[in-house]
Design an enzyme around this catalytic site. Structure first.
Site, PDB file in Angstrom:
ATOM      1  N   ASP A  11       0.872  -1.177   0.000  1.00 51.21           N
ATOM      2  CA  ASP A  11       0.000   0.000   0.000  1.00 51.21           C
ATOM      3  C   ASP A  11       0.906   1.224   0.000  1.00 51.21           C
ATOM      4  O   ASP A  11       1.697   1.413   0.931  1.00 51.21           O
ATOM      5  CB  ASP A  11      -0.888   0.015   1.252  1.00 51.21           C
ATOM      6  CG  ASP A  11      -1.931  -1.095   1.229  1.00 51.21           C
ATOM      7  OD1 ASP A  11      -2.375  -1.453   0.132  1.00 51.21           O
ATOM      8  OD2 ASP A  11      -2.280  -1.598   2.306  1.00 51.21           O
ATOM      9  N   ASP A 130     -13.779  -3.602  -1.392  1.00 58.94           N
ATOM     10  CA  ASP A 130     -13.620  -3.361   0.046  1.00 58.94           C
ATOM     11  C   ASP A 130     -15.014  -3.336   0.660  1.00 58.94           C
ATOM     12  O   ASP A 130     -15.861  -2.553   0.227  1.00 58.94           O
ATOM     13  CB  ASP A 130     -12.944  -2.005   0.306  1.00 58.94           C
ATOM     14  CG  ASP A 130     -11.556  -1.914  -0.318  1.00 58.94           C
ATOM     15  OD1 ASP A 130     -10.907  -2.970  -0.488  1.00 58.94           O
ATOM     16  OD2 ASP A 130     -11.115  -0.790  -0.644  1.00 58.94           O
TER      17      ASP A 130
END
Length: 251
Positions: A11, A130
């Site tokens: 990330d 998500d």
């Protein structure tokens, strides 16, 4: 039987690898290019690179960093963050990405999934979802988990598969960074509903969690970040343990 895949996730925010809990409280985890090279050498099956603030900051993925990572690794490389057009994907593939991951842009413009699958092939298109549980329902969230939608995880997964996605990367926001294990019940339901690979994400804390994601969650691949970044789990040891548990992996 197809080998199960282990996928470290980088990330990226402001050019550094970061990791948080439940999508917040980010802390630095190192240089992405160095980490990518280490994981490639240690036996990771693939690498995922997510520019996590690109959508929120309304900018494109960091192309120069994508190129730098691609030069250092010899495993499949998926890139996501700020991708909203066929042209964006063209640029990333020309700079070393093997696949792209789309999330917010796919929800806002589902036709993008069809367009990318048609132009580049389904094997190139990963749709990241998500989701978190709200009143017992798995609800899809956008913009790095900041914006809830009215979409149900399972309905959306079926739609993205029908539109031509090659894989689904499902992150449980409830489990993310908690190290309490993956959302195996939801994973297993996803695997029953669609006939494309499901990548489990969110919750890895120990080797048993990976075993469970494959055996109980029926996942095709498991993705993790902090347990790899902070050397809590070594990829070689993880794969050996999976093999010892009767799970097919590439050693």
């Amino acid at each position: 039987m197809l080998a199960k895949r282990i996928i470290p996730c980088l990330d990226i925010k402001n050019g550094r690898t970061v990791k948080g809990v439940n999508f917040v409280d980010l802390r630095d985890a190192g240089d992405p290019v160095e980490l990518a090279e280490i994981y490639s050498a240690e036996g990771a099956d693939e690498l995922v690179f997510l520019d996590i603030s690109a959508t929120e900051e309304r900018r494109k993925t960091l192309v120069n960093m994508v190129r730098s990572v691609a030069e250092k690794i010899n495993i499949p490389f998926t890139v996501g963050g700020g991708i909203s057009s066929v042209e964006d994907v063209d640029v990333l593939l020309n700079n070393g990405a093997d696949k792209v991951s789309i999330n917010s842009s796919a929800v806002k413009n589902p036709q993008l999934i069809n367009d990318l699958a048609q132009k580049f092939g389904s094997q190139c298109v990963v749709v990241a979802i998500d989701a978190k549980q709200i009143d017992g329902q798995w609800i899809v969230h956008l913009v790095g988990g900041k914006v809830p939608t009215e979409l149900n995880l399972f309905d959306w997964a079926v739609e993205v598969a029908e539109r031509g996605a090659g894989e689904i990367l499902f992150t449980s926001m409830d489990n993310d960074g908690t190290k309490n294990g993956f959302a195996n019940e939801a994973l297993a339901k996803l695997s029953e509903l669609v006939n494309i690979p499901i990548i489990a994400s969110g919750g890895a804390g120990n080797i048993q969690h990976f075993v469970d994601s494959f055996k109980e969650g029926k996942a095709d691949a498991a993705l993790a970040a902090s347990v790899f970044h902070f050397k809590e789990i070594e990829i070689k040891a993880l794969k050996q343990e999976l093999r010892d548990n009767g799970i097919e992996v590439r050693l």
